[in-house]
Design an enzyme around this catalytic site. Structure first.
Site, PDB file in Angstrom:
ATOM      1  N   GLY A 124       0.715  -1.218  -0.090  1.00  0.00           N
ATOM      2  CA  GLY A 124      -0.048  -0.060   0.033  1.00  0.00           C
ATOM      3  C   GLY A 124       0.868   1.170   0.063  1.00  0.00           C
ATOM      4  CG  ASN A 144      10.855   4.469   1.083  1.00  0.00           C
ATOM      5  OD1 ASN A 144      11.533   3.355   1.404  1.00  0.00           O
ATOM      6  ND2 ASN A 144      10.056   4.851   0.393  1.00  0.00           N
ATOM      7  CD  GLU A 187       3.192   3.720   5.276  1.00  0.00           C
ATOM      8  OE1 GLU A 187       4.178   3.520   5.807  1.00  0.00           O
ATOM      9  OE2 GLU A 187       2.430   2.902   5.072  1.00  0.00           O
ATOM     10  CG  HIS A 221       6.238   3.257   9.692  1.00  0.00           C
ATOM     11  ND1 HIS A 221       6.217   2.161  10.689  1.00  0.00           N
ATOM     12  CD2 HIS A 221       5.371   2.683   8.695  1.00  0.00           C
ATOM     13  CE1 HIS A 221       5.559   1.063  10.377  1.00  0.00           C
ATOM     14  NE2 HIS A 221       4.992   1.573   9.548  1.00  0.00           N
ATOM     15  CD  GLU A 275       4.783  -2.157   9.492  1.00  0.00           C
ATOM     16  OE1 GLU A 275       3.878  -1.232   9.519  1.00  0.00           O
ATOM     17  OE2 GLU A 275       5.644  -2.058   8.615  1.00  0.00           O
TER      18      GLU A 275
END
Ligand code: BES
Ligand code: ZN
Length: 847
Positions: free
Chosen positions: A264, A268, A301, A304, A323
């Site tokens: 999905g 980075n 994201e 993260h 996660e």
């Protein structure tokens, strides 16, 4: 350490990396200088490389001498060994490598993606996807999460193209007829977080969050779809800076939509990559679910950037640390962004998905040993994400939101720019809360499964007992270890003369709770945050069902979910469950309806063809009143959740329920340019279900000319809804050979495998093309396609599946295949056990 772990005698601290991709020829050349610390004299230097050719190797020693080296590749081990004709002394040296490779079409490593321009011409784009173990396909490296290093990257590209990497551009220079773009040094990062995107890209105007410019990038022509994603990106970035009390340490944040993308999205550092449906959306034309998806993925994201990027798990067994935490933070952020979306209620759907897989004997603990790359990939599943998030939420509610947040802050500060393990998180949370965290949490993270609480009343006391919940009986061979009792935060609400809430930690087999005098009903798992199921004694269940209106949506959700699980596990009769569903005709929560619809779809997979009209009648009986109440078109003042529910009900009644009126109304809505997005999306599904060749051709054309990623996906998946056999075949034929993008094709196949009309033909097709699919499809997609096997719910098909996987030695990584097969076993045994009851409920047809 095993063959898949690198020795730690040689450790990289900095990579100066230069890559020159050529989009037309799909090749790249590269050079790197890696600063390494050699802790003790080494015979050779071992690092990861795969599908690369290494042309030159040299080592500049700290004393100034240079050793020429030779590199030997070990294909199966995905390693390269560089030797220099003499041992390498301890010290700080620089390893120089020159190499080359191909821009592949497998959506992993350094790969090539394509799209058509406004005029229909084909264009290329190059992008990377390195997690979990594919950086080694782009450059030789220490491709494990604990080898963090600073990266200084230069890309040499066609001057007409845009090139993005993790940091902002430090310098741009001519290099022959190309440009060399050097990016600023990164913070210390693991290889899996490095990224490059090269192509003709356009971006939204940047918004500043503190000092950070945030931009959304896409291929030309889609910029109008970038605003929503940028807004949630900006909001969530600020939200996390505040929550973590730690500013985002990057110098910019780019979010890029890539036309071909395996999963999905990917976090980075500074350059988050997405598939288009997860970032680009037109909120006026999208359903609530489609918008929620974008918000979820973007927030996840962004979370993260702290959990994963600033603090990285030491190894893939601890994947849940990032996660599960990112999933948890995603919920908090989206809930804060749009409180009326009631994100934590909708999270019930994710909890249900985790409870399903974790009720299998083939489940695994959240933290689980990982050796080979395939095992690392298999960790990206509902246990890591959803179960992990559930137990974090349960803990947060138990210790209190403020102390939990303080613990997260300690953890980040203490391990920033380094690595950490589960024990480190426990320590930080323990210090913040003063509670014995490992004692409470280890059972949820290190042992498989979860408890079923049986709830009985003994006069003025409630007796709650725990045992592990599984759908199928335990294997008689005693291979399954008895669980240690879970520490279960139990919140009990009693109803009666005095309503009362009690919160206790069940930490033995049994808990007795005194009930206030005059108690008439009790609810365990008040608020719905617990990761467990409840099995009420019949009188307690009846009393609760009489009080549905005073339960919250999540509590009703859990009640239905637990009862359905008990049916699947043979602990409740199907007839009783069907009676229970009749109590939900007045239900107006979309999540409860999605659960009810899910159970009806499962019944549709096990019912005999002759009885299907009876099931359709039952579906109309249950969902008809709510559908009629909401009407067939949006009304002014409807909130987003109501609109979504209307669409969901329309779809349910128009497909599974075969409602003639719903099908007529779907055609009307489809023809109405002003139709509400949720109604329109549902109408597409209903029309496909009832559709013929002409409709198929029309939807195919709509798929090809779609104006948004969501619309494209809607029409593509609708193709799998057409039932005439020749149309099923036509759809299947599209799934190979690149006609449909390989990022999407596995989901089309999966939908057909799950459908009674398509599964026979889809299974024959999958069997015949298994090897080809496993080569063409990206790894995560192929694994998701495999989930379709759980829809092959007849005894004959199940036998064929078992023979096939045995003969072919099928391995989907980790325990994935075993979990699919066990889910199939559960529904086929439901069919064998409850077939007669289902027949009785569905034939003769209701009127
Ligand atoms: N880190 C993952 C991306 C990933 C997934 C890498 C699988 C390797 C294998 C990313 O943060 C992620 O979790 N993406 C999810 C979406 C998210 C909202 C749950 C995905 O790709 O499905
Ligand atoms: Zn993630």
């Amino acid at each position: 350490m095993g063959p898949h772990r690198l020795p730690r005698t040689v450790v990289p601290t900095r990579y100066d990396l230069r890559l020159a991709p050529d989009l037309a020829t799909a090749r790249f050349t590269g050079e790197e200088t890696v600063a390494v610390t050699v802790h003790e004299p080494a015979g050779e230097i071992v690092l990861n490389a795969a599908e690369l050719r290494i042309d030159r190797a040299a080592l500049a020693l700290e004393d100034g001498t240079t050793l020429e080296g030779s590199a030997a590749l070990d294909g199966p081990a995905e390693r390269c060994r560089v030797s220099f004709g003499r041992p390498v002394p301890a010290g700080r040296h620089r390893l120089r490598l020159a190499f080359e490779g191909a821009l592949n079409d497998k959506l992993r490593g350094f790969y090539r993606s394509s799209y058509r321009g406004e005029g229909g011409q084909a264009h290329w784009l190059a992008a990377t996807q390195f997690e979990a173990t594919d950086a080694r396909r782009a450059f030789p490296c220490w491709d494990e999460p604990s080898f963090k290093a600073v990266f200084a990257c230069t890309l040499v590209v066609d001057p007409a193209l845009t090139v993005l990497s993790n940091t902002s551009v430090a310098e741009e220079a001519r290099d022959g007829d190309r440009k060399a773009v050097r990016f600023a040094d990164t913070i210390p990062l693991p290889t899996y977080l490095i990224a490059f995107v090269v192509g003709n890209l356009e971006s939204s105007a940047p918004v500043a969050v503190g000092k950070t410019p945030v931009r959304v990038w896409c291929v030309p022509g889609k910029r109008r779809l970038a605003e929503f994603g940028r807004d949630v990106a900006a909001f969530s970035l600020g939200f996390f800076e505040d929550y973590f009390g730690h500013p985002y340490p990057g110098d910019k944040l780019d979010l890029v939509a890539i036309p071909d993308f395996a999963s999905g999205a990917m976090e980075n550092f500074g350059l988050i990559t997405f598939r288009e449906t997860a970032l680009l959306v037109d909120p006026a034309a999208a359903t609530h679910a489609e918008q929620e998806r974008v918000a979820d993925v973007v927030a996840h994201e962004n979370a993260h950037l702290w959990f994963g990027d600033v603090v990285t798990m030491s190894w893939w067994n601890g994947l849940w640390l990032k996660e599960a935490f990112a999933t948890f933070m995603e919920m908090l952020a989206v809930d804060a962004w749009k409180p009326h979306w009631q994100r934590w209620t909708t999270f019930g759907v994710s909890r249900a998905a985790a409870l399903l897989v974790d009720g299998l004997h083939s489940t695994r603990p959240v933290e689980f040993p990982v050796r080979a790359p395939g095992d690392a990939e298999a960790m990206f599943d509902v246990l890591t994400y959803e179960k992990g998030c559930c137990v974090l939420r349960m803990l947060e509610q138990h210790v209190g939101a403020d102390l939990f947040r303080a613990g997260a802050h300690h953890y980040l500060e203490r391990h920033a720019y380094g690595n950490a393990d589960t024990g480190d998180l426990w320590a930080a949370l323990g210090e913040a809360s003063g509670l014995p965290i490992p004692r409470i949490m280890d059972g949820w993270i290190f042992q498989p499964g979860y408890p079923l609480l049986s709830v009985e009343r003994e006069e003025d006391r409630l007796v709650v007992r725990q045992q592990r919940f599984t759908y199928l009986p335990s294997p008689p061979d005693g291979t399954e270890a008895a669980p240690v009792p879970w520490r279960v935060p139990v919140r009990v609400r009693s109803f009666g003369r005095d309503s009362r809430l009690s919160a206790e930690l069940l930490d033995a087999e049994e808990l007795r709770i005194a009930l206030p005098p005059g108690t008439e009903a009790v609810l365990v798992n008040e608020g719905g945050h617990g990761f467990y199921r409840a099995h009420y004694a019949p009188d307690l269940l009846a009393a609760l069902l009489d009080r549905l209106p005073v339960l919250t949506a999540i509590e009703r959700f859990d009640l239905v979910g637990d009862c359905w699980a008990l049916v699947l596990g043979g602990k409740m009769r199907l007839a009783d469950y069907l009676d229970l569903t009749a109590r939900f005709r007045g239900e107006r929560d979309k999540n409860v309806w999605s659960l009810l619809a899910g159970s009806l779809h499962t019944l549709n997979r096990i019912i005999e063809d002759a009885d299907r009209p009876g099931l359709a009648a039952l579906v109309r009986d249950r969902a008809g009143p709510a559908a009629a109440d909401l009407g067939w078109s949006a009304r002014p003042g409807d909130d987003e959740l109501t609109r979504q529910l209307r669409g969901d009900l329309l779809r349910l009644v128009g497909t599974l329920g075969e409602g003639a009126e719903a099908q007529r109304k779907a055609a009307e809505a489809y023809a109405d340019p002003g139709a509400d997005a949720s109604v329109l999306a549902a109408a597409v599904g209903v029309l496909a279900h009832a559709g013929d060749d002409a409709r198929y051709a029309e939807f195919e054309a709509r798929f090809r000319s779609a104006r948004t990623p969501q619309e494209e996906q809607r029409y593509l998946l609708a193709l799998a809804g057409f039932r005439p056999p020749h149309l099923v075949d036509r759809t299947l034929a599209r799934t190979l050979g690149g006609d449909v993008r390989t990022q999407d094709a596995p989901f089309v196949v999966r939908t057909l495998l799950m459908s009674p009309h398509g599964r026979g033909r889809a299974w024959a097709f999958v069997r015949a093309n298994w090897d080809r699919m496993s080569q063409e499809y990206p790894v995560p997609g192929f694994r998701r396609m495999g989930e379709g096997l759980t829809g092959l719910a007849t005894p004959a098909l199940e036998r064929e599946v078992q023979d096939f996987v045995r003969q072919r030695g099928v391995d989907l990584g980790g325990k994935t295949l075993a979990q699919y097969l066990e889910q199939l076993r559960i529904v086929v045994s439901l069919r064998q056990r409850e077939g007669p009851a289902l027949k009785a409920a569905c034939a003769p047809p209701h009127t």
